[in-house]
Design an enzyme around this catalytic site. Structure first.
Site, PDB file in Angstrom:
ATOM      1  N   THR A  83      -2.306   8.212   2.132  1.00  0.00           N
ATOM      2  CA  THR A  83      -2.162   6.765   1.900  1.00  0.00           C
ATOM      3  C   THR A  83      -3.147   6.094   2.865  1.00  0.00           C
ATOM      4  O   THR A  83      -4.078   6.736   3.335  1.00  0.00           O
ATOM      5  CB  THR A  83      -0.720   6.324   2.259  1.00  0.00           C
ATOM      6  OG1 THR A  83      -0.494   6.645   3.650  1.00  0.00           O
ATOM      7  CG2 THR A  83       0.326   7.018   1.414  1.00  0.00           C
ATOM      8  N   ASP A 110       6.105 -10.178   8.254  1.00  0.00           N
ATOM      9  CA  ASP A 110       5.824  -9.177   9.277  1.00  0.00           C
ATOM     10  C   ASP A 110       7.177  -8.705   9.790  1.00  0.00           C
ATOM     11  O   ASP A 110       7.950  -9.520  10.313  1.00  0.00           O
ATOM     12  CB  ASP A 110       4.999  -9.824  10.407  1.00  0.00           C
ATOM     13  CG  ASP A 110       4.538  -8.810  11.440  1.00  0.00           C
ATOM     14  OD1 ASP A 110       5.260  -7.809  11.655  1.00  0.00           O
ATOM     15  OD2 ASP A 110       3.463  -9.026  12.016  1.00  0.00           O
ATOM     16  N   VAL A 111       7.482  -7.420   9.639  1.00  0.00           N
ATOM     17  CA  VAL A 111       8.835  -6.964  10.005  1.00  0.00           C
ATOM     18  C   VAL A 111       9.113  -7.100  11.500  1.00  0.00           C
ATOM     19  O   VAL A 111      10.259  -6.980  11.936  1.00  0.00           O
ATOM     20  CB  VAL A 111       9.135  -5.506   9.550  1.00  0.00           C
ATOM     21  CG1 VAL A 111       9.206  -5.395   8.037  1.00  0.00           C
ATOM     22  CG2 VAL A 111       8.145  -4.515  10.146  1.00  0.00           C
ATOM     23  N   SER A 161      10.310  10.518   8.570  1.00  0.00           N
ATOM     24  CA  SER A 161       9.126  11.403   8.619  1.00  0.00           C
ATOM     25  C   SER A 161       9.573  12.756   9.153  1.00  0.00           C
ATOM     26  O   SER A 161      10.612  12.855   9.826  1.00  0.00           O
ATOM     27  CB  SER A 161       8.090  10.811   9.573  1.00  0.00           C
ATOM     28  OG  SER A 161       7.053  11.740   9.835  1.00  0.00           O
ATOM     29  N   LYS A 200      10.296   7.789  14.872  1.00  0.00           N
ATOM     30  CA  LYS A 200      10.888   8.382  13.672  1.00  0.00           C
ATOM     31  C   LYS A 200      12.183   9.140  14.016  1.00  0.00           C
ATOM     32  O   LYS A 200      13.084   9.231  13.180  1.00  0.00           O
ATOM     33  CB  LYS A 200       9.862   9.259  12.955  1.00  0.00           C
ATOM     34  CG  LYS A 200       8.723   8.442  12.328  1.00  0.00           C
ATOM     35  CD  LYS A 200       9.256   7.439  11.282  1.00  0.00           C
ATOM     36  CE  LYS A 200       8.148   6.656  10.599  1.00  0.00           C
ATOM     37  NZ  LYS A 200       8.635   5.789   9.518  1.00  0.00           N
ATOM     38  N   PHE A 207      -2.218   5.429   5.731  1.00  0.00           N
ATOM     39  CA  PHE A 207      -1.613   5.762   7.017  1.00  0.00           C
ATOM     40  C   PHE A 207      -2.629   6.256   8.055  1.00  0.00           C
ATOM     41  O   PHE A 207      -2.673   5.761   9.190  1.00  0.00           O
ATOM     42  CB  PHE A 207      -0.515   6.825   6.805  1.00  0.00           C
ATOM     43  CG  PHE A 207       0.191   7.238   8.059  1.00  0.00           C
ATOM     44  CD1 PHE A 207       1.278   6.510   8.545  1.00  0.00           C
ATOM     45  CD2 PHE A 207      -0.218   8.351   8.782  1.00  0.00           C
ATOM     46  CE1 PHE A 207       1.932   6.891   9.713  1.00  0.00           C
ATOM     47  CE2 PHE A 207       0.431   8.738   9.946  1.00  0.00           C
ATOM     48  CZ  PHE A 207       1.506   7.999  10.406  1.00  0.00           C
ATOM     49  N   TYR A 213       5.024   7.893  18.222  1.00  0.00           N
ATOM     50  CA  TYR A 213       5.300   7.893  16.772  1.00  0.00           C
ATOM     51  C   TYR A 213       6.529   8.760  16.488  1.00  0.00           C
ATOM     52  O   TYR A 213       7.443   8.343  15.765  1.00  0.00           O
ATOM     53  CB  TYR A 213       4.084   8.379  15.974  1.00  0.00           C
ATOM     54  CG  TYR A 213       4.336   8.342  14.483  1.00  0.00           C
ATOM     55  CD1 TYR A 213       4.398   7.125  13.800  1.00  0.00           C
ATOM     56  CD2 TYR A 213       4.569   9.513  13.761  1.00  0.00           C
ATOM     57  CE1 TYR A 213       4.673   7.082  12.435  1.00  0.00           C
ATOM     58  CE2 TYR A 213       4.837   9.476  12.400  1.00  0.00           C
ATOM     59  CZ  TYR A 213       4.888   8.253  11.742  1.00  0.00           C
ATOM     60  OH  TYR A 213       5.162   8.211  10.388  1.00  0.00           O
ATOM     61  N   ALA A 221       0.843  -1.204   0.000  1.00  0.00           N
ATOM     62  CA  ALA A 221       0.000   0.000   0.000  1.00  0.00           C
ATOM     63  C   ALA A 221       0.872   1.246   0.000  1.00  0.00           C
ATOM     64  O   ALA A 221       2.091   1.164   0.193  1.00  0.00           O
ATOM     65  CB  ALA A 221      -0.891   0.011   1.256  1.00  0.00           C
ATOM     66  N   GLY A 265       6.263  14.905   4.950  1.00  0.00           N
ATOM     67  CA  GLY A 265       5.138  15.430   5.728  1.00  0.00           C
ATOM     68  C   GLY A 265       3.909  14.617   5.363  1.00  0.00           C
ATOM     69  O   GLY A 265       4.013  13.408   5.152  1.00  0.00           O
TER      70      GLY A 265
HETATM   71  P1  NDP Z   1       0.276   2.764   4.492  1.00  0.00           P
HETATM   72  O1  NDP Z   1      -0.532   2.402   5.682  1.00  0.00           O
HETATM   73  O2  NDP Z   1      -0.426   3.118   3.240  1.00  0.00           O
HETATM   74  O3  NDP Z   1       1.322   1.619   4.176  1.00  0.00           O
HETATM   75  C1  NDP Z   1       2.064   1.014   5.202  1.00  0.00           C
HETATM   76  C2  NDP Z   1       2.744  -0.222   4.673  1.00  0.00           C
HETATM   77  O4  NDP Z   1       3.504  -0.782   5.739  1.00  0.00           O
HETATM   78  C3  NDP Z   1       1.762  -1.263   4.201  1.00  0.00           C
HETATM   79  O5  NDP Z   1       2.230  -1.827   3.014  1.00  0.00           O
HETATM   80  C4  NDP Z   1       1.751  -2.283   5.314  1.00  0.00           C
HETATM   81  O6  NDP Z   1       1.559  -3.572   4.745  1.00  0.00           O
HETATM   82  C5  NDP Z   1       3.167  -2.164   5.848  1.00  0.00           C
HETATM   83  N1  NDP Z   1       3.292  -2.628   7.222  1.00  0.00           N
HETATM   84  C6  NDP Z   1       2.731  -2.125   8.345  1.00  0.00           C
HETATM   85  N2  NDP Z   1       3.044  -2.875   9.410  1.00  0.00           N
HETATM   86  C7  NDP Z   1       3.829  -3.889   8.944  1.00  0.00           C
HETATM   87  C8  NDP Z   1       4.457  -5.004   9.545  1.00  0.00           C
HETATM   88  N3  NDP Z   1       4.369  -5.251  10.867  1.00  0.00           N
HETATM   89  N4  NDP Z   1       5.193  -5.836   8.765  1.00  0.00           N
HETATM   90  C9  NDP Z   1       5.302  -5.602   7.440  1.00  0.00           C
HETATM   91  N5  NDP Z   1       4.714  -4.577   6.809  1.00  0.00           N
HETATM   92  C10 NDP Z   1       3.993  -3.733   7.561  1.00  0.00           C
HETATM   93  O7  NDP Z   1       1.186   3.989   4.987  1.00  0.00           O
HETATM   94  P2  NDP Z   1       2.315   4.849   4.245  1.00  0.00           P
HETATM   95  O8  NDP Z   1       2.576   4.346   2.897  1.00  0.00           O
HETATM   96  O9  NDP Z   1       1.959   6.258   4.427  1.00  0.00           O
HETATM   97  O10 NDP Z   1       3.535   4.555   5.209  1.00  0.00           O
HETATM   98  C11 NDP Z   1       4.782   4.081   4.763  1.00  0.00           C
HETATM   99  C12 NDP Z   1       5.877   4.701   5.608  1.00  0.00           C
HETATM  100  O11 NDP Z   1       5.864   6.109   5.448  1.00  0.00           O
HETATM  101  C13 NDP Z   1       5.735   4.448   7.113  1.00  0.00           C
HETATM  102  O12 NDP Z   1       7.001   4.157   7.646  1.00  0.00           O
HETATM  103  C14 NDP Z   1       5.212   5.785   7.642  1.00  0.00           C
HETATM  104  O13 NDP Z   1       5.570   5.989   8.986  1.00  0.00           O
HETATM  105  C15 NDP Z   1       5.937   6.742   6.701  1.00  0.00           C
HETATM  106  N6  NDP Z   1       5.373   8.079   6.592  1.00  0.00           N
HETATM  107  C16 NDP Z   1       4.071   8.266   6.199  1.00  0.00           C
HETATM  108  C17 NDP Z   1       3.564   9.553   6.106  1.00  0.00           C
HETATM  109  C18 NDP Z   1       2.147   9.811   5.731  1.00  0.00           C
HETATM  110  O14 NDP Z   1       1.673  10.951   5.957  1.00  0.00           O
HETATM  111  N7  NDP Z   1       1.436   8.871   5.136  1.00  0.00           N
HETATM  112  C19 NDP Z   1       4.408  10.712   6.376  1.00  0.00           C
HETATM  113  C20 NDP Z   1       5.742  10.403   6.786  1.00  0.00           C
HETATM  114  C21 NDP Z   1       6.192   9.128   6.864  1.00  0.00           C
HETATM  115  P3  NDP Z   1       0.700  -4.770   5.384  1.00  0.00           P
HETATM  116  O15 NDP Z   1      -0.442  -4.145   6.116  1.00  0.00           O
HETATM  117  O16 NDP Z   1       0.296  -5.577   4.190  1.00  0.00           O
HETATM  118  O17 NDP Z   1       1.670  -5.488   6.255  1.00  0.00           O
HETATM  119  C1  8X3 Z   2       3.381  10.797   9.375  1.00  0.00           C
HETATM  120  C2  8X3 Z   2       2.991  12.214   9.159  1.00  0.00           C
HETATM  121  O1  8X3 Z   2       2.556  14.467  10.199  1.00  0.00           O
HETATM  122  O2  8X3 Z   2       1.892  12.527  11.507  1.00  0.00           O
HETATM  123  O3  8X3 Z   2       4.743  10.623   9.474  1.00  0.00           O
HETATM  124  O4  8X3 Z   2       4.204  13.106  11.267  1.00  0.00           O
HETATM  125  S1  8X3 Z   2       2.912  13.098  10.614  1.00  0.00           S
END
Ligand code: NDP
Ligand code: 8X3
Length: 257
Positions: A192, A64-65, A144, A161, A194, A157, A16, A188
């Site tokens: 998604t 699962d990480v 982030s 980060k 998220f 959180y 995702a 930022g």
């Molecule tokens: P999404 O929720 O869209 O995607 C998160 C992804 O992480 C999914 O593919 C999910 O896959 C995977 N994931 C979550 N937990 C696990 C786990 N335990 N093991 C393996 N995979 C895992 O979020 P984003 O794409 O937004 O997030 C991606 C990264 O970006 C994260 O590190 C987030 O902190 C960071 N980020 C996001 C921001 C935002 O505003 N969206 C801003 C800044 C940073 P599955 O569920 O299939 O395991």
């Molecule tokens: C996810 C975005 O603004 O919650 O990293 O830090 S924020």
């Protein structure tokens, strides 16, 4: 500019959002992909689509990480073209809740720490071992702005980060003599899954996060990751902070008059 054609790229959290966008962006550049995440069906769908659209090799692994032994045995089991991972994108991560610390649910803390810090460490430890032996590789972490700022409701959180930020810097020092690049891309607001995950499936709360402004997309971040991955051999991008134009900090966003 370095070509990504034929390179092996492992992406965590590829089912995702940013990780999925990165998978498409690397495949478009001709890279062979190891895509991982917990949702098996999504991995299969994305893999089939990537193979059809870009004619690249794709290996899927339900992972699962938080499971260190599963990560270690998966990385050890890789052979043939997959053995030599050129680029690791540590993207899997999540936020849980946005409550004041003293009102928050400790289970969410465990989940964030286990995924965002420990999961990233497990994967990095397992993959960088091989990179160090081969004296070649690039680790790109998705951090982030929460790794640079702290905001109310985000104690854990933000702590995770900030940890990614510190791990990135230490790893760069640890691998300086091993021809391994280490970068972090720190976004930022990106729209998604998220926020849906952060608010435990509450769509209204999730949509409100992006109300009245244009957030970044996963593709915007993937483009930045590709920029890091394609610099010439002698150039390392240490850190890129990417924000929506309407966001100035974690707590200042312009949402119109
Ligand atoms: P999404 O929720 O869209 O995607 C998160 C992804 O992480 C999914 O593919 C999910 O896959 C995977 N994931 C979550 N937990 C696990 C786990 N335990 N093991 C393996 N995979 C895992 O979020 P984003 O794409 O937004 O997030 C991606 C990264 O970006 C994260 O590190 C987030 O902190 C960071 N980020 C996001 C921001 C935002 O505003 N969206 C801003 C800044 C940073 P599955 O569920 O299939 O395991
Ligand atoms: C996810 C975005 O603004 O919650 O990293 O830090 S924020």
């Amino acid at each position: 500019m370095e070509s990504l054609n034929g390179k092996v790229v492992l992406i965590t959290g590829a089912t995702a959002g940013i990780g999925k966008s990165c998978s498409y962006a690397f495949a478009e550049e001709g890279a062979n992909l190891i895509i991982t995440g917990r949702r098996h069906q999504k991995l299969i769908e994305i893999s089939n689509d990537l193979k059809t659209k870009f004619n690249v090799k794709v290996l899927t692994q339900e992972l699962d990480v938080r499971n260190r032994t599963a990560i270690e045995s998966f990385i050890e089991s890789l052979d043939g073209v997959w053995k030599n991972i050129d680029i690791l994108v540590n993207n899997a991560g999540l936020g849980r809740g946005l409550n004041r610390l003293y009102k928050d649910n400790p289970e969410g803390w465990e989940e964030m720490i286990d995924t965002n810090i420990k999961g990233l460490l497990y994967m990095t430890g397992a993959v960088v071992k091989g990179m160090a032996e081969r004296k070649s590789g690039h680790v790109i972490n998705i951090g982030s702005i929460a790794g640079h700022e702290a905001y109310s409701g985000g104690a854990v959180y933000c702590a995770t980060k900030h940890a990614v930020n510190a791990i990135t810097k230490s790893l760069r020092l640890d691998t300086l003599d091993k021809n391994i690049k280490v970068s972090t891309v720190d976004p930022g607001m990106v729209e998604t899954e998220f926020s849906k995950v952060r608010f435990y499936g509450d769509e209204e709360k999730a949509n409100n996060v992006y109300k009245g402004m244009t957030p970044l997309t996963g593709d915007d971040i993937a483009e930045t990751v590709i920029f890091c991955a394609t610099r010439p051999k002698h150039v390392n991008i240490n850190e890129i902070i990417v924000m929506p134009s309407a966001q100035a900090s974690a707590f200042f966003t312009y949402r119109g008059e």
